[in-house]
Design a protein around this motif. Structure first.
Motif, PDB file in Angstrom:
ATOM      1  N   ILE A  15       0.853  -1.180   0.000  1.00 37.49           N
ATOM      2  CA  ILE A  15       0.000   0.000   0.000  1.00 37.49           C
ATOM      3  C   ILE A  15       0.894   1.236   0.000  1.00 37.49           C
ATOM      4  O   ILE A  15       1.768   1.364   0.873  1.00 37.49           O
ATOM      5  CB  ILE A  15      -0.916   0.007   1.237  1.00 37.49           C
ATOM      6  CG1 ILE A  15      -1.837  -1.214   1.204  1.00 37.49           C
ATOM      7  CG2 ILE A  15      -1.739   1.295   1.307  1.00 37.49           C
ATOM      8  CD1 ILE A  15      -2.490  -1.500   2.531  1.00 37.49           C
ATOM      9  N   PRO A  16       0.716   2.155  -0.940  1.00 36.88           N
ATOM     10  CA  PRO A  16       1.470   3.412  -0.888  1.00 36.88           C
ATOM     11  C   PRO A  16       0.940   4.276   0.254  1.00 36.88           C
ATOM     12  O   PRO A  16      -0.250   4.588   0.305  1.00 36.88           O
ATOM     13  CB  PRO A  16       1.216   4.045  -2.253  1.00 36.88           C
ATOM     14  CG  PRO A  16      -0.073   3.462  -2.716  1.00 36.88           C
ATOM     15  CD  PRO A  16      -0.175   2.087  -2.109  1.00 36.88           C
ATOM     16  N   ILE A  17       1.812   4.636   1.166  1.00 36.73           N
ATOM     17  CA  ILE A  17       1.417   5.388   2.361  1.00 36.73           C
ATOM     18  C   ILE A  17       2.164   6.722   2.382  1.00 36.73           C
ATOM     19  O   ILE A  17       3.374   6.770   2.145  1.00 36.73           O
ATOM     20  CB  ILE A  17       1.742   4.598   3.642  1.00 36.73           C
ATOM     21  CG1 ILE A  17       1.003   3.254   3.650  1.00 36.73           C
ATOM     22  CG2 ILE A  17       1.368   5.403   4.891  1.00 36.73           C
ATOM     23  CD1 ILE A  17       1.384   2.353   4.817  1.00 36.73           C
ATOM     24  N   GLN A  18       1.426   7.787   2.647  1.00 35.09           N
ATOM     25  CA  GLN A  18       2.028   9.097   2.846  1.00 35.09           C
ATOM     26  C   GLN A  18       1.877   9.465   4.325  1.00 35.09           C
ATOM     27  O   GLN A  18       0.761   9.615   4.821  1.00 35.09           O
ATOM     28  CB  GLN A  18       1.370  10.149   1.964  1.00 35.09           C
ATOM     29  CG  GLN A  18       2.041  11.510   2.051  1.00 35.09           C
ATOM     30  CD  GLN A  18       1.630  12.442   0.930  1.00 35.09           C
ATOM     31  OE1 GLN A  18       2.385  12.679  -0.005  1.00 35.09           O
ATOM     32  NE2 GLN A  18       0.425  12.974   1.017  1.00 35.09           N
ATOM     33  N   LEU A  19       2.995   9.593   5.004  1.00 39.86           N
ATOM     34  CA  LEU A  19       3.011   9.824   6.445  1.00 39.86           C
ATOM     35  C   LEU A  19       3.260  11.297   6.749  1.00 39.86           C
ATOM     36  O   LEU A  19       4.170  11.922   6.200  1.00 39.86           O
ATOM     37  CB  LEU A  19       4.094   8.981   7.101  1.00 39.86           C
ATOM     38  CG  LEU A  19       3.801   7.467   7.099  1.00 39.86           C
ATOM     39  CD1 LEU A  19       5.056   6.697   6.804  1.00 39.86           C
ATOM     40  CD2 LEU A  19       3.187   7.046   8.412  1.00 39.86           C
ATOM     41  N   LEU A  35       6.373  11.839   4.246  1.00 39.43           N
ATOM     42  CA  LEU A  35       7.241  10.746   3.809  1.00 39.43           C
ATOM     43  C   LEU A  35       6.401   9.706   3.080  1.00 39.43           C
ATOM     44  O   LEU A  35       5.360   9.268   3.584  1.00 39.43           O
ATOM     45  CB  LEU A  35       7.936  10.100   5.009  1.00 39.43           C
ATOM     46  CG  LEU A  35       8.787   8.861   4.719  1.00 39.43           C
ATOM     47  CD1 LEU A  35       9.993   9.218   3.850  1.00 39.43           C
ATOM     48  CD2 LEU A  35       9.232   8.196   6.017  1.00 39.43           C
ATOM     49  N   MET A  36       6.847   9.319   1.893  1.00 43.41           N
ATOM     50  CA  MET A  36       6.161   8.281   1.126  1.00 43.41           C
ATOM     51  C   MET A  36       6.876   6.940   1.325  1.00 43.41           C
ATOM     52  O   MET A  36       8.106   6.859   1.167  1.00 43.41           O
ATOM     53  CB  MET A  36       6.154   8.633  -0.357  1.00 43.41           C
ATOM     54  CG  MET A  36       5.216   9.769  -0.718  1.00 43.41           C
ATOM     55  SD  MET A  36       3.462   9.273  -0.695  1.00 43.41           S
ATOM     56  CE  MET A  36       3.430   8.075  -2.018  1.00 43.41           C
ATOM     57  N   VAL A  37       6.104   5.922   1.689  1.00 46.70           N
ATOM     58  CA  VAL A  37       6.659   4.575   1.844  1.00 46.70           C
ATOM     59  C   VAL A  37       5.672   3.571   1.269  1.00 46.70           C
ATOM     60  O   VAL A  37       4.499   3.883   1.039  1.00 46.70           O
ATOM     61  CB  VAL A  37       6.926   4.226   3.331  1.00 46.70           C
ATOM     62  CG1 VAL A  37       7.960   5.151   3.940  1.00 46.70           C
ATOM     63  CG2 VAL A  37       5.632   4.246   4.139  1.00 46.70           C
ATOM     64  N   LEU A  38       6.158   2.367   1.020  1.00 48.03           N
ATOM     65  CA  LEU A  38       5.291   1.251   0.654  1.00 48.03           C
ATOM     66  C   LEU A  38       5.139   0.352   1.875  1.00 48.03           C
ATOM     67  O   LEU A  38       6.128  -0.135   2.418  1.00 48.03           O
ATOM     68  CB  LEU A  38       5.875   0.444  -0.507  1.00 48.03           C
ATOM     69  CG  LEU A  38       5.635   0.994  -1.921  1.00 48.03           C
ATOM     70  CD1 LEU A  38       6.367   0.121  -2.940  1.00 48.03           C
ATOM     71  CD2 LEU A  38       4.151   1.036  -2.254  1.00 48.03           C
ATOM     72  N   GLY A  39       3.907   0.143   2.307  1.00 49.37           N
ATOM     73  CA  GLY A  39       3.637  -0.726   3.443  1.00 49.37           C
ATOM     74  C   GLY A  39       3.126  -2.073   2.981  1.00 49.37           C
ATOM     75  O   GLY A  39       2.048  -2.150   2.391  1.00 49.37           O
ATOM     76  N   PRO A  40       3.875  -3.153   3.203  1.00 47.31           N
ATOM     77  CA  PRO A  40       3.395  -4.484   2.795  1.00 47.31           C
ATOM     78  C   PRO A  40       2.053  -4.813   3.439  1.00 47.31           C
ATOM     79  O   PRO A  40       1.829  -4.545   4.612  1.00 47.31           O
ATOM     80  CB  PRO A  40       4.496  -5.426   3.292  1.00 47.31           C
ATOM     81  CG  PRO A  40       5.720  -4.568   3.379  1.00 47.31           C
ATOM     82  CD  PRO A  40       5.227  -3.219   3.801  1.00 47.31           C
ATOM     83  N   ARG A  41       1.177  -5.393   2.659  1.00 50.72           N
ATOM     84  CA  ARG A  41      -0.164  -5.737   3.157  1.00 50.72           C
ATOM     85  C   ARG A  41      -0.095  -6.695   4.336  1.00 50.72           C
ATOM     86  O   ARG A  41      -0.876  -6.592   5.278  1.00 50.72           O
ATOM     87  CB  ARG A  41      -0.995  -6.390   2.051  1.00 50.72           C
ATOM     88  CG  ARG A  41      -1.594  -5.389   1.100  1.00 50.72           C
ATOM     89  CD  ARG A  41      -2.691  -6.030   0.254  1.00 50.72           C
ATOM     90  NE  ARG A  41      -3.661  -4.990  -0.063  1.00 50.72           N
ATOM     91  CZ  ARG A  41      -4.701  -4.707   0.674  1.00 50.72           C
ATOM     92  NH1 ARG A  41      -4.919  -5.376   1.788  1.00 50.72           N
ATOM     93  NH2 ARG A  41      -5.540  -3.751   0.322  1.00 50.72           N
ATOM     94  N   ASN A  42       0.797  -7.653   4.270  1.00 49.33           N
ATOM     95  CA  ASN A  42       0.903  -8.648   5.336  1.00 49.33           C
ATOM     96  C   ASN A  42       1.787  -8.186   6.483  1.00 49.33           C
ATOM     97  O   ASN A  42       2.034  -8.944   7.418  1.00 49.33           O
ATOM     98  CB  ASN A  42       1.444  -9.972   4.777  1.00 49.33           C
ATOM     99  CG  ASN A  42       0.394 -10.736   3.999  1.00 49.33           C
ATOM    100  OD1 ASN A  42      -0.805 -10.593   4.241  1.00 49.33           O
ATOM    101  ND2 ASN A  42       0.834 -11.536   3.040  1.00 49.33           N
ATOM    102  N   GLY A  43       2.273  -6.957   6.409  1.00 44.50           N
ATOM    103  CA  GLY A  43       3.122  -6.425   7.469  1.00 44.50           C
ATOM    104  C   GLY A  43       2.326  -5.629   8.488  1.00 44.50           C
ATOM    105  O   GLY A  43       1.096  -5.644   8.510  1.00 44.50           O
ATOM    106  N   TYR A  44       3.054  -4.912   9.342  1.00 44.09           N
ATOM    107  CA  TYR A  44       2.449  -4.144  10.431  1.00 44.09           C
ATOM    108  C   TYR A  44       3.088  -2.755  10.448  1.00 44.09           C
ATOM    109  O   TYR A  44       4.292  -2.601  10.197  1.00 44.09           O
ATOM    110  CB  TYR A  44       2.671  -4.854  11.770  1.00 44.09           C
ATOM    111  CG  TYR A  44       2.108  -6.258  11.802  1.00 44.09           C
ATOM    112  CD1 TYR A  44       0.816  -6.498  12.266  1.00 44.09           C
ATOM    113  CD2 TYR A  44       2.862  -7.347  11.349  1.00 44.09           C
ATOM    114  CE1 TYR A  44       0.285  -7.784  12.278  1.00 44.09           C
ATOM    115  CE2 TYR A  44       2.343  -8.634  11.359  1.00 44.09           C
ATOM    116  CZ  TYR A  44       1.057  -8.848  11.825  1.00 44.09           C
ATOM    117  OH  TYR A  44       0.526 -10.117  11.825  1.00 44.09           O
ATOM    118  N   LEU A  45       2.286  -1.752  10.756  1.00 47.53           N
ATOM    119  CA  LEU A  45       2.784  -0.376  10.688  1.00 47.53           C
ATOM    120  C   LEU A  45       4.052  -0.127  11.510  1.00 47.53           C
ATOM    121  O   LEU A  45       4.957   0.576  11.032  1.00 47.53           O
ATOM    122  CB  LEU A  45       1.666   0.601  11.102  1.00 47.53           C
ATOM    123  CG  LEU A  45       0.536   0.783  10.090  1.00 47.53           C
ATOM    124  CD1 LEU A  45      -0.559   1.683  10.677  1.00 47.53           C
ATOM    125  CD2 LEU A  45       1.056   1.369   8.777  1.00 47.53           C
TER     126      LEU A  45
END
Length: 393
Positions: A15-19, A35-45
């Motif tokens: 998921i593209p996330i803008q923090l 900050l723009m990051v990619l968050g894996p769907r199966n991961g945790y914030l």
């Protein structure tokens, strides 16, 4: 599509996330950019903290860092996978997903403590134990794993390494302890039989119910979730019938959990267009669902509050009532189901970012390919109570 390919796409989902740093914690001018990051769907914030902290560190006030996140003012539960949070809180997938990061003022009245990756790892292992008990009637397979293998399993989850995960989790399958892990992983990749989630007919499910509260023409305008009390949970296994499991559909599974929302499937009135027992999604099927459901694939490489509350019932004013499945043959109970179903409309069913309008999809396929690494199937359902359907403009 081969099942391995489908599962690989799910594991690659990000998921593209803008923090954004919360304004109360900005001490510099100009404020730091998002900050723009990619968050894996199966991961945790919280696993993103090593990427996030250096970006905002110079703007923080003095004090001890206690990182947490919120979306539209709602503190995000750190032990729910990132993809599930996104599916549940964004009725219309938001790209990028704009969330706020905090380094101070941890809301301990809402969130259980998370002191780092160890909390995440042990929460994952505990979820794996729960799934193993549901599937096998015992947690011995997990308890017998050496610490090194548990660490390797967690490493594969963090890194999104599906092949390594299959090798590390081989002993969790019945009979897996005595078999060579590499051979099982290869066999899993090539054969991946239809009922291969731990080789069982009991599928652990976390089901999340969100009431939209008001009809909207565009889901992007849906009312935001203001409190976790607005989300109802069902934490319960789905039993796949052993005699005719090949015809057991997603609709049948949902009806076993929420009969009043899916009465036609509970009463055996599935659509006549059900494909044969070996039906699998094609590449084009998955591509269409992937685009519509918000999966973004990328080649770039603990306290008691952690347990999701179980909601065995909630009344017609706040949500569906669970009716005993053993009594549904009684005409009165059937009438109750049909009456209850008329009070609620199901708007969205979403699993791993994929919206599933086809309830005739074989549940074996869903359970096999869309399951999370801890072997729970996370299903998000959006409902709207009949009578709340006056559209906002």
């Amino acid at each position: 599509m081969e099942n391995w390919e489908a599962r690989s796409k799910v594991w690659e989902g990000s998921i593209p996330i803008q923090l954004h740093l919360h304004h109360s914690q900005v001490t510099t001018l100009p404020p730091p950019p998002p900050l723009m990051v990619l968050g894996p769907r199966n991961g945790y914030l919280p696993l993103l903290v090593p990427l996030i902290k250096p970006h905002f560190q110079s703007s923080l006030p003095p004090g001890t860092d206690t990182v947490w996140f919120d979306y539209k003012g709602l503190p995000l539960k750190w032990y729910i996978p990132t993809g599930v949070l996104f599916d549940l809180l964004c009725a219309e997938p938001e790209r990028p997903w704009n969330i706020t990061v905090h380094f101070r003022g941890y809301p301990s009245d809402i969130l259980s403590p998370c002191e780092g990756e160890d909390n995440l790892k042990w929460n994952f292992i505990n979820s794996l134990k729960e799934a193993s008990y549901i599937i096998n009637g015992s947690i011995k397979n997990v308890m017998n794993m050496p610490q090194s293998e548990q660490m390797e399993l967690w490493r594969c989850v963090v890194k999104g390494d599906l092949e390594g995960y299959c090798r590390a989790s081989a002993r969790l399958r019945p009979g897996g302890i005595a078999e060579d892990a590499t051979r099982k992983a290869v066999s899993h990749r090539q054969n991946h039989n239809e009922n291969d989630t731990f080789g069982t007919s009991r599928i652990p499910v976390h089901l999340y119910l969100r009431d939209l509260r008001k009809e909207v023409e565009d889901f992007a305008d849906a009312l935001p979730v203001e409190s976790w009390d607005e989300i109802n949970y069902i934490n319960r296994p789905v039993e796949i019938p052993k005699d005719d499991g090949s015809k057991f559909t997603l609709g049948s599974a949902l009806a076993s959990l929420l009969p009043e929302l899916f009465p036609n499937y509970l009463l055996g009135e599935e659509s006549k267009g059900l494909a044969d027992s070996c039906r699998q999604l094609t590449n084009s099927d998955l591509e269409v669902m992937t685009k519509s459901g918000g999966i973004v694939t990328s080649q770039v490489g603990s306290g008691s509050n952690n347990a999701l509350p179980s909601s065995d019932s909630f009344d017609s004013e706040t949500g569906p009532v669970i009716i005993n499945l053993q009594t549904t043959k009684d005409s009165k109970q059937v009438a109750e189901l049909q009456k209850a179903s008329s009070r609620w409309n199901v708007k969205i069913i979403r699993v791993q970012g994929i919206e599933l309008p086809d309830l005739d999809l074989p549940f074996n396929w869903v359970a096999q390919n869309l399951v999370a690494p801890e072997h729970f199937l996370h299903i998000c359902i959006y409902t709207l109570k009949v009578g709340n359907e006056e559209k906002s403009h």
